[in-house]
Design a protein around this motif. Structure first.
Motif, PDB file in Angstrom:
ATOM      1  N   HIS A  33       0.820  -1.206   0.000  1.00  0.00           N
ATOM      2  CA  HIS A  33       0.000   0.000   0.000  1.00  0.00           C
ATOM      3  C   HIS A  33       0.855   1.258   0.000  1.00  0.00           C
ATOM      4  CE1 HIS A  33      -2.348   3.233   2.039  1.00  0.00           C
ATOM      5  NE2 HIS A  33      -3.301   2.786   1.251  1.00  0.00           N
ATOM      6  N   SER A  34       1.905   1.274   0.843  1.00  0.00           N
ATOM      7  CA  SER A  34       2.749   2.462   0.910  1.00  0.00           C
ATOM      8  C   SER A  34       4.125   2.095   1.426  1.00  0.00           C
ATOM      9  CB  SER A  34       2.115   3.534   1.813  1.00  0.00           C
ATOM     10  OG  SER A  34       2.066   3.082   3.158  1.00  0.00           O
ATOM     11  N   LEU A  35       5.067   2.973   1.154  1.00  0.00           N
ATOM     12  CA  LEU A  35       6.440   2.824   1.633  1.00  0.00           C
ATOM     13  C   LEU A  35       6.904   4.171   2.160  1.00  0.00           C
ATOM     14  CD1 LEU A  35       9.054   1.076   1.863  1.00  0.00           C
ATOM     15  CD2 LEU A  35       9.684   1.945  -0.400  1.00  0.00           C
ATOM     16  N   SER A  36       7.312   4.194   3.430  1.00  0.00           N
ATOM     17  CA  SER A  36       7.810   5.429   4.046  1.00  0.00           C
ATOM     18  C   SER A  36       9.281   5.241   4.370  1.00  0.00           C
ATOM     19  CB  SER A  36       7.034   5.749   5.323  1.00  0.00           C
ATOM     20  OG  SER A  36       5.673   5.995   5.038  1.00  0.00           O
ATOM     21  N   SER A  55      23.000  11.657  10.058  1.00  0.00           N
ATOM     22  CA  SER A  55      21.814  11.226  10.797  1.00  0.00           C
ATOM     23  C   SER A  55      22.186  10.155  11.825  1.00  0.00           C
ATOM     24  CB  SER A  55      20.754  10.649   9.852  1.00  0.00           C
ATOM     25  OG  SER A  55      20.342  11.624   8.917  1.00  0.00           O
ATOM     26  N   ASP A  56      21.459  10.139  12.922  1.00  0.00           N
ATOM     27  CA  ASP A  56      21.709   9.152  13.967  1.00  0.00           C
ATOM     28  C   ASP A  56      21.005   7.831  13.686  1.00  0.00           C
ATOM     29  OD1 ASP A  56      23.216  10.942  15.445  1.00  0.00           O
ATOM     30  OD2 ASP A  56      21.457  11.728  16.501  1.00  0.00           O
ATOM     31  N   SER A  57      19.967   7.886  12.862  1.00  0.00           N
ATOM     32  CA  SER A  57      19.205   6.673  12.604  1.00  0.00           C
ATOM     33  C   SER A  57      18.475   6.789  11.276  1.00  0.00           C
ATOM     34  CB  SER A  57      18.190   6.407  13.730  1.00  0.00           C
ATOM     35  OG  SER A  57      17.232   7.442  13.777  1.00  0.00           O
ATOM     36  N   ALA A  58      18.030   5.648  10.791  1.00  0.00           N
ATOM     37  CA  ALA A  58      17.231   5.585   9.566  1.00  0.00           C
ATOM     38  C   ALA A  58      16.057   4.653   9.816  1.00  0.00           C
ATOM     39  CB  ALA A  58      18.071   5.077   8.405  1.00  0.00           C
ATOM     40  N   GLN A  59      14.957   4.902   9.133  1.00  0.00           N
ATOM     41  CA  GLN A  59      13.760   4.084   9.355  1.00  0.00           C
ATOM     42  C   GLN A  59      13.010   3.862   8.053  1.00  0.00           C
ATOM     43  OE1 GLN A  59      11.260   4.335  13.025  1.00  0.00           O
ATOM     44  NE2 GLN A  59       9.726   5.141  11.624  1.00  0.00           N
ATOM     45  N   VAL A  60      12.472   2.662   7.916  1.00  0.00           N
ATOM     46  CA  VAL A  60      11.666   2.313   6.750  1.00  0.00           C
ATOM     47  C   VAL A  60      10.424   1.577   7.243  1.00  0.00           C
ATOM     48  CG1 VAL A  60      11.598   1.152   4.524  1.00  0.00           C
ATOM     49  CG2 VAL A  60      13.773   2.005   5.404  1.00  0.00           C
ATOM     50  N   ALA A  61       9.285   1.907   6.662  1.00  0.00           N
ATOM     51  CA  ALA A  61       8.041   1.200   6.992  1.00  0.00           C
ATOM     52  C   ALA A  61       7.297   0.879   5.708  1.00  0.00           C
ATOM     53  CB  ALA A  61       7.162   2.047   7.916  1.00  0.00           C
ATOM     54  N   ALA A  62       6.909  -0.382   5.554  1.00  0.00           N
ATOM     55  CA  ALA A  62       6.132  -0.824   4.395  1.00  0.00           C
ATOM     56  C   ALA A  62       4.761  -1.265   4.888  1.00  0.00           C
ATOM     57  CB  ALA A  62       6.831  -1.981   3.679  1.00  0.00           C
ATOM     58  N   SER A  63       3.712  -0.710   4.304  1.00  0.00           N
ATOM     59  CA  SER A  63       2.344  -1.014   4.717  1.00  0.00           C
ATOM     60  C   SER A  63       1.659  -1.849   3.642  1.00  0.00           C
ATOM     61  CB  SER A  63       1.550   0.271   4.949  1.00  0.00           C
ATOM     62  OG  SER A  63       2.180   1.081   5.928  1.00  0.00           O
ATOM     63  N   PHE A  64       0.868  -2.819   4.083  1.00  0.00           N
ATOM     64  CA  PHE A  64       0.202  -3.737   3.164  1.00  0.00           C
ATOM     65  C   PHE A  64      -1.277  -3.851   3.511  1.00  0.00           C
ATOM     66  CE2 PHE A  64       4.603  -4.937   3.294  1.00  0.00           C
ATOM     67  CZ  PHE A  64       4.916  -5.316   1.999  1.00  0.00           C
ATOM     68  N   THR A  65      -2.100  -3.971   2.484  1.00  0.00           N
ATOM     69  CA  THR A  65      -3.501  -4.337   2.668  1.00  0.00           C
ATOM     70  C   THR A  65      -3.652  -5.765   2.147  1.00  0.00           C
ATOM     71  OG1 THR A  65      -4.063  -3.380   0.509  1.00  0.00           O
ATOM     72  CG2 THR A  65      -4.354  -1.988   2.454  1.00  0.00           C
ATOM     73  N   PRO A 110      -1.485  -9.470  16.700  1.00  0.00           N
ATOM     74  CA  PRO A 110      -2.916  -9.364  16.376  1.00  0.00           C
ATOM     75  C   PRO A 110      -3.161  -8.900  14.943  1.00  0.00           C
ATOM     76  CG  PRO A 110      -2.216  -7.508  17.721  1.00  0.00           C
ATOM     77  CD  PRO A 110      -1.051  -8.447  17.663  1.00  0.00           C
ATOM     78  N   ARG A 111      -4.294  -9.305  14.424  1.00  0.00           N
ATOM     79  CA  ARG A 111      -4.708  -8.889  13.084  1.00  0.00           C
ATOM     80  C   ARG A 111      -5.192  -7.442  13.130  1.00  0.00           C
ATOM     81  NH1 ARG A 111      -7.849 -12.295   8.796  1.00  0.00           N
ATOM     82  NH2 ARG A 111      -6.914 -13.951  10.022  1.00  0.00           N
ATOM     83  N   ASP A 112      -4.946  -6.697  12.068  1.00  0.00           N
ATOM     84  CA  ASP A 112      -5.382  -5.308  11.992  1.00  0.00           C
ATOM     85  C   ASP A 112      -5.810  -5.019  10.559  1.00  0.00           C
ATOM     86  OD1 ASP A 112      -5.920  -2.723  12.712  1.00  0.00           O
ATOM     87  OD2 ASP A 112      -4.012  -2.390  13.724  1.00  0.00           O
ATOM     88  N   ASP A 113      -6.355  -3.816  10.345  1.00  0.00           N
ATOM     89  CA  ASP A 113      -6.782  -3.457   8.995  1.00  0.00           C
ATOM     90  C   ASP A 113      -5.594  -3.345   8.057  1.00  0.00           C
ATOM     91  OD1 ASP A 113      -9.385  -3.376   9.853  1.00  0.00           O
ATOM     92  OD2 ASP A 113      -9.346  -1.228  10.285  1.00  0.00           O
ATOM     93  N   MET A 114      -4.453  -2.937   8.597  1.00  0.00           N
ATOM     94  CA  MET A 114      -3.244  -2.740   7.808  1.00  0.00           C
ATOM     95  C   MET A 114      -2.107  -3.530   8.447  1.00  0.00           C
ATOM     96  SD  MET A 114      -2.352  -0.769   5.077  1.00  0.00           S
ATOM     97  CE  MET A 114      -3.368   0.706   5.196  1.00  0.00           C
ATOM     98  N   LEU A 115      -1.248  -4.094   7.616  1.00  0.00           N
ATOM     99  CA  LEU A 115      -0.062  -4.773   8.115  1.00  0.00           C
ATOM    100  C   LEU A 115       1.144  -3.883   7.844  1.00  0.00           C
ATOM    101  CD1 LEU A 115       1.179  -7.320   9.361  1.00  0.00           C
ATOM    102  CD2 LEU A 115       1.454  -8.218   7.051  1.00  0.00           C
ATOM    103  N   ILE A 116       1.878  -3.528   8.898  1.00  0.00           N
ATOM    104  CA  ILE A 116       2.994  -2.599   8.762  1.00  0.00           C
ATOM    105  C   ILE A 116       4.274  -3.278   9.220  1.00  0.00           C
ATOM    106  CG2 ILE A 116       3.935  -0.358   9.407  1.00  0.00           C
ATOM    107  CD1 ILE A 116       1.090   0.575   9.999  1.00  0.00           C
ATOM    108  N   LEU A 117       5.224  -3.402   8.294  1.00  0.00           N
ATOM    109  CA  LEU A 117       6.559  -3.912   8.603  1.00  0.00           C
ATOM    110  C   LEU A 117       7.491  -2.720   8.758  1.00  0.00           C
ATOM    111  CD1 LEU A 117       6.887  -6.846   6.024  1.00  0.00           C
ATOM    112  CD2 LEU A 117       5.587  -6.755   8.154  1.00  0.00           C
ATOM    113  N   ARG A 118       8.191  -2.667   9.902  1.00  0.00           N
ATOM    114  CA  ARG A 118       9.017  -1.497  10.184  1.00  0.00           C
ATOM    115  C   ARG A 118      10.428  -1.943  10.574  1.00  0.00           C
ATOM    116  NH1 ARG A 118       6.598   3.235  11.281  1.00  0.00           N
ATOM    117  NH2 ARG A 118       4.743   2.119  12.037  1.00  0.00           N
ATOM    118  N   ARG A 119      11.407  -1.191  10.084  1.00  0.00           N
ATOM    119  CA  ARG A 119      12.817  -1.476  10.396  1.00  0.00           C
ATOM    120  C   ARG A 119      13.526  -0.173  10.721  1.00  0.00           C
ATOM    121  NH1 ARG A 119      15.925  -5.616   8.136  1.00  0.00           N
ATOM    122  NH2 ARG A 119      17.747  -6.072   9.439  1.00  0.00           N
TER     123      ARG A 119
END
Length: 553
Positions: free
Chosen positions: A3-6, A59-69, A86-95
């Motif tokens: 769905h999205s990539l941040s 930068s002190d840190s970096a972050q990536v989040a991928a969201s899936f429907t 738990p199950r949710d409306d959106m699945l978000i993988l974050r690193r």
């Protein structure tokens, strides 16, 4: 679908959020604009190995989040439930990566290991290109792809059930053998213990009964003296019975004269006299039963000694000996009956082994047919992709018994030869990155775009090709996009023109340095971008016309 990539603070990317749609999305941009960085960032969110060099300078840190429907029945939800996520409306993988060399991962804000993040990432996205151990580079996926082509999910379920049942039958048989070996090692002791308890025949409550009897036998003299004294006091010349008799005689003389006044007293004396008669009989009986029996006393002492000795031996009370006797006897009988029990377990193990092998043979036959069909279908897709001298072969080999498993008795590896006359070898060793991507593209088309709910990402699929070949690549990507969300990073205008959506990645110089950004393109912007890809920096009217022709083609 994705769905999205941040992304924040990854090399040239300061902060970026991309939203994706279904269908085919193309990403274009000049060399060095940050296309590979974007894929590296996505790879992090999907569990790829942490590369701390990706953290933006300063930068002190970096972050990536991928969201899936995802659909409610997607297999990833079952796997996440096993990990209490738990199950949710959106699945978000974050690193998140930190400059001090630490990294963290989460799924729907629940901390997880990088291994679980990668496992879930592989269930959601299939990347083909320069990513280590993913796509066709992951040999473990080859058997899954072949089984997908064979379309024998029902047989695979029976195979997995057969494997689990056979494995359990093996465990049961092995445990029974271990138990028997242990029992046989103790059999001599067990047989001796049962024989001794057979002779003893202990009964619950027996110790109390024997102890009371022993107490009586050991005190016969004292008890006899007490009986004699009681008999003398109650029945002697001056005893109670004599005195009661005199009292009755006196009252009986006066009773007729009392007008009934003495009747109650006389009745009471009569009852007392009767009770004394009974007491006399009881004392006499006790005296006769009190005969001294030294042999019986010795017998009781011996019996108590045996009971207590056996209780100490088995570390229990004497009342528990009867139950222990029954249990040890049952254990001994179990050893004697073990041959039959083992035969039954061995027969059960053989039955499940035979069932598993029979189903495995069916799976193997299905795979052989599917492999022949898949190889032929992929072979027809290779020439249009500038792989006309290449061959694709599904190599199926038998596993040794110790490597059998729920997927059967075989291993599958895709092999390829990229030139005529070249010996085929493992596809991940023979083909280059671009060739691998095109092999996968041909394979996916042969499988009719079935990605099992995963997003497909192609990197360098058009490497080293152009013209009609690039158009063929674009046509096939477009076909995949009709059934599967597909993303492609491309330098080819022919491929870019086939996208349902188009994103451009570009670098921008700022006071803080060079940053990379991405923007979705409308129709006019797409025309300009494809014209740039055709003509280079100097975009001509002819290039724009050619771009329009590609978009309308």
């Amino acid at each position: 679908m994705l769905h999205s990539l941040s992304v924040s603070n990854i090399v040239l990317i300061e902060r970026l959020t991309l939203n994706f749609e279904s269908g085919l999305t193309v990403l274009t941009g000049e060399t060095g604009a940050g296309k590979s960085i974007l894929l590296d960032a996505l790879g992090l969110a999907l569990g790829s190995r942490a590369d701390f060099r990706l953290i933006r300078e300063g930068s002190d840190s970096a972050q990536v989040a991928a969201s899936f429907t995802l659909d409610a029945d997607h297999s990833v939800w079952t796997r996440l439930a096993d990990s209490d996520i738990p199950r949710d409306d959106m699945l978000i993988l974050r690193r998140r990566l930190k400059a001090d060399g630490k990294s963290s991962a989460s799924i729907n804000d629940v901390p997880v290991s990088a291994a679980l993040l990668r496992e879930i990432g592989d269930m959601l996205v299939e990347i083909q290109g320069q990513f280590e151990g993913r796509g066709l580079l992951d040999v473990a996926t080859h058997i899954t792809l072949l089984d997908r082509a064979a379309a024998h999910e029902d047989v695979l379920e029976k195979l997995a059930t057969g494997w689990d049942s056979w494995l359990q039958a093996q465990r049961n048989l092995a445990q029974a053998k271990r138990d028997l070996e242990k029992a046989r090692a103790e059999e001599e002791w067990l047989r001796d213990a049962v024989e001794q308890l057979d002779l003893l025949a202990p009964a619950a409550g027996e110790e109390d009964t024997l102890s009371a009897e022993r107490e009586r036998l050991a005190n016969v003299g004292r008890i006899g003296e007490s009986l004699a004294a009681a008999d003398s006091a109650a029945f002697g010349d001056s005893g109670a019975q004599t005195m009661i008799g005199r009292a009755r005689a006196a009252l009986e003389k006066a009773a007729p004269l009392s007008g009934g006044l003495l009747d109650d007293a006389l009745a009471a004396l009569e009852r007392t006299d009767a009770e004394l008669a009974e007491a006399s009989a009881a004392i006499s009986s006790a005296g006769h039963a009190l005969e001294s029996d030294p042999a019986r006393l010795q017998t009781v002492d011996d019996r108590l000694h045996e009971l207590r000795q056996q209780a100490r031996k088995h570390d229990c009370s004497t009342d528990e000996l009867a139950a222990i006797h029954a249990r040890l006897a049952a254990s001994l009988a179990g050893i004697e009956d073990s041959a039959g029990a083992l035969a039954g377990l061995a027969d059960n193990e053989r039955q499940w082994r035979d069932y598993y092998r029979q189903v495995a043979d069916r799976v193997a036959a299905n795979r052989a047919r599917a492999a022949a069909s898949l190889d032929a279908t992929v072979g027809t897709e290779l020439p249009p992709l500038k792989l006309d001298g290449a061959t694709f072969t599904t190599r199926i080999t038998d596993l040794p018994p110790e490597q059998f498993g729920p997927l059967g008795t075989q291993q599958v590896r895709f092999e390829a030869s990229t030139n005529r006359g070249m010996k085929a070898g493992p596809i991940d060793k023979i083909a280059s990155g671009g060739e691998l991507a095109r092999f996968l593209l041909a394979l996916k088309v042969a499988l009719e775009g079935d990605a099992a709910g995963r997003t497909l990402i192609f990197d360098e699929v058009d490497s080293g090709v152009g013209g009609a070949v690039a158009a063929a690549v674009g046509d096939r990507l477009s076909r995949l996009g009709q059934s599967t969300q597909t993303l492609v990073v491309t330098h080819s205008p022919q491929v870019a023109a086939k996208g349902s959506y188009h994103m451009k990645i570009a670098k921008t110089a700022t006071d803080e340095g060079v940053i990379s950004g991405t923007e979705p393109l409308d129709r006019d912007a797409r025309t300009e971008e494809i014209a740039r890809m055709l003509a280079g920096e100097q975009i001509t009217a002819e290039a724009r016309a050619a771009a329009l022709a590609l978009l309308e083609g």
